[in-house]
Design a protein around this motif. Structure first.
Motif, PDB file in Angstrom:
ATOM      1  N   VAL A 152       0.842  -1.204   0.000  1.00  0.00           N
ATOM      2  CA  VAL A 152       0.000   0.000   0.000  1.00  0.00           C
ATOM      3  C   VAL A 152       0.875   1.251   0.000  1.00  0.00           C
ATOM      4  N   LEU A 153       1.911   1.263   0.810  1.00  0.00           N
ATOM      5  CA  LEU A 153       2.795   2.429   0.866  1.00  0.00           C
ATOM      6  C   LEU A 153       3.497   2.642  -0.469  1.00  0.00           C
ATOM      7  N   LEU A 167      -8.178   1.019   4.334  1.00  0.00           N
ATOM      8  CA  LEU A 167      -8.193   2.246   5.142  1.00  0.00           C
ATOM      9  C   LEU A 167      -6.833   2.936   5.117  1.00  0.00           C
ATOM     10  N   ALA A 168      -5.759   2.152   5.170  1.00  0.00           N
ATOM     11  CA  ALA A 168      -4.416   2.736   5.122  1.00  0.00           C
ATOM     12  C   ALA A 168      -4.191   3.454   3.790  1.00  0.00           C
ATOM     13  N   ALA A 169      -4.670   2.877   2.688  1.00  0.00           N
ATOM     14  CA  ALA A 169      -4.517   3.514   1.376  1.00  0.00           C
ATOM     15  C   ALA A 169      -5.264   4.846   1.325  1.00  0.00           C
ATOM     16  N   ILE A 170      -6.480   4.876   1.882  1.00  0.00           N
ATOM     17  CA  ILE A 170      -7.261   6.114   1.897  1.00  0.00           C
ATOM     18  C   ILE A 170      -6.543   7.200   2.693  1.00  0.00           C
ATOM     19  N   ILE A 185       9.264  14.149   4.087  1.00  0.00           N
ATOM     20  CA  ILE A 185       8.178  14.576   4.972  1.00  0.00           C
ATOM     21  C   ILE A 185       6.876  13.883   4.581  1.00  0.00           C
ATOM     22  N   GLN A 186       6.620  13.778   3.285  1.00  0.00           N
ATOM     23  CA  GLN A 186       5.402  13.112   2.822  1.00  0.00           C
ATOM     24  C   GLN A 186       5.396  11.632   3.227  1.00  0.00           C
ATOM     25  N   GLY A 209       2.768   8.242   4.999  1.00  0.00           N
ATOM     26  CA  GLY A 209       3.094   6.822   5.155  1.00  0.00           C
ATOM     27  C   GLY A 209       2.986   6.359   6.589  1.00  0.00           C
ATOM     28  N   GLY A 210       3.511   7.147   7.507  1.00  0.00           N
ATOM     29  CA  GLY A 210       3.452   6.771   8.920  1.00  0.00           C
ATOM     30  C   GLY A 210       2.026   6.665   9.429  1.00  0.00           C
TER      31      GLY A 210
END
Length: 501
Positions: free
Chosen positions: A320-321, A444-447, A462-463, A468-469
């Motif tokens: 996903v990341l 949910l992580a992708a959203i 930073i992004q 990602g975090g």
């Protein structure tokens, strides 16, 4: 396995106990494999950063062509002897002399074939300059053939710690050789000579660690058993080699070396997790499932039902990341000139997950002795993949090739793997329920990542940290049971010193 209790069908407790015992042995081997792979992959990543600044995309393109040839050979190099040795039901000492002969003859014959066809393969792939790079890089497979039975002996005994040490020593030779040659202007040869030197060092240590007497002999009955098991597996692995490397040949021929270099970089990034986790899993999956298969189908099915959700829970958040934040990943690590690789990485992240699952299915089928099923699995995948890559590359360049790879993986490879396991006797139905939380967590992580990526228009680092975090935290809170999180939180709290007032 010594001192084991045979689990009868219909005895869930006995089956679960045996699965747990195998799991503990496999767990130790897996920890060592992951540790070693982590060190090698981290080092390889650092080396790739250096080489990306010393070499040009065309050099990566030439290397990609040579690697396609070499990787194809390595998949069929030992005629399936490593897998046959790992799952051999008798004494290793009885079959080792014959297996050694078969592996050496197979690897030598294949190297001779590829030495002859190297110019034609290079020309068909779009670069005649790759001929001698192919010949040098393919020589590593001679080493693998010489050491195949010894490597299998270490895997069979769950002595992945020794195999890890041998691989680490090889990398410590590979890295400086590659960098020095690249700095000296050797171009794509820097990859090839570095890997060959590292393979020789690893091979010597494997022979020393394995403690299997070097003896040559040919028992026709044993050779027949080995080949009956190994040849279908060899054919299947050859098709797998085509699956993993056909895109290099097609992209190089259709789009040229520069675009192939961008594609290779994206593919290498998408291969980090399969290289780190997948290779470690394969070191223990075949011996583990082979032992479970010796007991009964219930033990094996229980092992499969535990392994698949765990593997997806590990791989999915990384996919996903990479898929959502690919521009930041590529630019942060390699710089702006490699930015075209980002669009490729988005789709190869999907392929990464499928590769992990099909590799696990492949090892399970091999452990069950269903090697013919692996042939049909990979053949069906390859028949659809090759035209999809050709069409994709011509319609939408390297992005189109990546889309073709991902679509075929999801719509063809996964269903075929599921069908093959079902026909082999593995009970898969309970896996569906266990996948609900990982899939929900991934969505949910992708959203979250996509939303925050639109908000945070700053430097790639930073992004990655913010978007990602946050996405990874969401995945953890959804997938990891609350009891486990509370337990981990308690341990962290215990480690924090509290000042008494």
């Amino acid at each position: 396995m010594e001192d084991r209790q045979d689990a009868e069908p219909g005895q869930p407790d006995a089956a679960a106990s045996h699965v747990g015992e195998i799991g503990r042995q496999a767990g130790r081997g897996l920890r060592w494999s992951v540790l070693g792979n982590l060190a090698v992959r981290a080092g390889s990543f650092a080396v790739s950063l250096v080489l990306a600044r010393l070499l040009v995309p065309e050099d990566f393109g030439v290397y990609a062509i040579a690697m396609a040839a070499s990787q194809f050979v390595i998949h069929i190099n030992d005629a399936g002897i490593i897998a046959a040795t790992v799952q051999w039901r008798g004494r290793l000492e009885d079959m080792a002399p014959t297996a050694t002969i078969v592996a050496i003859v197979s690897s030598t014959a294949l190297y001779g074939v590829f030495w002859v066809i190297a110019p034609y393969f290079a020309q068909a792939s779009g670069s005649e300059d790759a001929t001698w790079v192919i010949r040098v890089l393919s020589a590593t497979n001679l080493v693998y053939g010489l050491t195949a039975v010894r490597s299998a002996a270490l895997l069979r005994r769950f002595e992945q710690d020794k195999l890890t040490k041998a691989n680490l020593a090889g990398f410590l030779v590979n890295a400086p050789v590659s960098i020095v040659l690249a700095a000296g202007g050797a171009g794509a040869f820097s990859f090839a000579w570095g890997q060959l030197c590292g393979a020789v060092v690893t091979g010597v240590l494997v022979v020393v660690y394995a403690r299997v007497r070097i003896k040559f002999g040919l028992d026709r009955a044993i050779a027949r058993k080995l080949l009956v098991f190994g040849l279908p597996l060899c054919v299947s692995l050859g098709i797998e080699g085509l699956l993993l490397n056909a895109d290099y040949v097609i992209v190089g021929d259709v789009l040229g070396l520069t675009l192939l270099g961008f594609y290779l970089l994206a593919f290498n990034i998408s291969s980090w997790v399969p290289g780190l986790i997948g290779t470690a899993v394969r070191y223990v999956a075949l011996p583990s499932f082979s032992r479970l298969a010796e007991e009964n189908e219930e033990s094996l099915s229980l092992g499969v039902q535990r392994a698949v959700p765990l593997l997806i829970s590990i791989v999915l958040p990384v996919a996903v990341l990479l898929g959502t934040l690919s521009p930041s990943v590529v630019v942060f690590l390699y710089g702006e000139r490699w930015a075209p690789s980002a669009e490729v990485l988005r789709f190869l992240a999907i392929l990464m997950v499928v590769r992990m699952l099909t590799a696990l299915a492949f090892d399970i089928l091999a452990a069950m002795g269903a090697t013919k099923a692996t042939v049909w699995l990979n053949l069906g995948w390859a028949v659809v993949l090759v035209p999809a890559l050709m069409i994709g590359a011509r319609v939408d360049g390297i992005r189109g090739a990546a889309i073709g790879h991902a679509v075929v993986a999801v719509l063809v490879a996964l269903p075929l793997a599921t069908l093959a396991l079902h026909r082999a006797g593995a009970v898969l139905a309970p896996i569906a329920t266990a996948l609900v939380r990982p899939l929900l967590g991934g969505a949910l992580a992708a959203i979250v990542m996509l939303t925050l990526a639109q908000v945070v228009h700053r430097a790639p680092l930073i992004q990655l940290c913010v978007a990602g975090g946050a996405g990874l935290l969401v995945f953890i809170f959804v997938v990891v049971p609350q009891a486990v999180l509370r337990k981990l939180g308690g341990r962290v709290t215990e480690l924090i010193p509290v000042r008494s007032r």
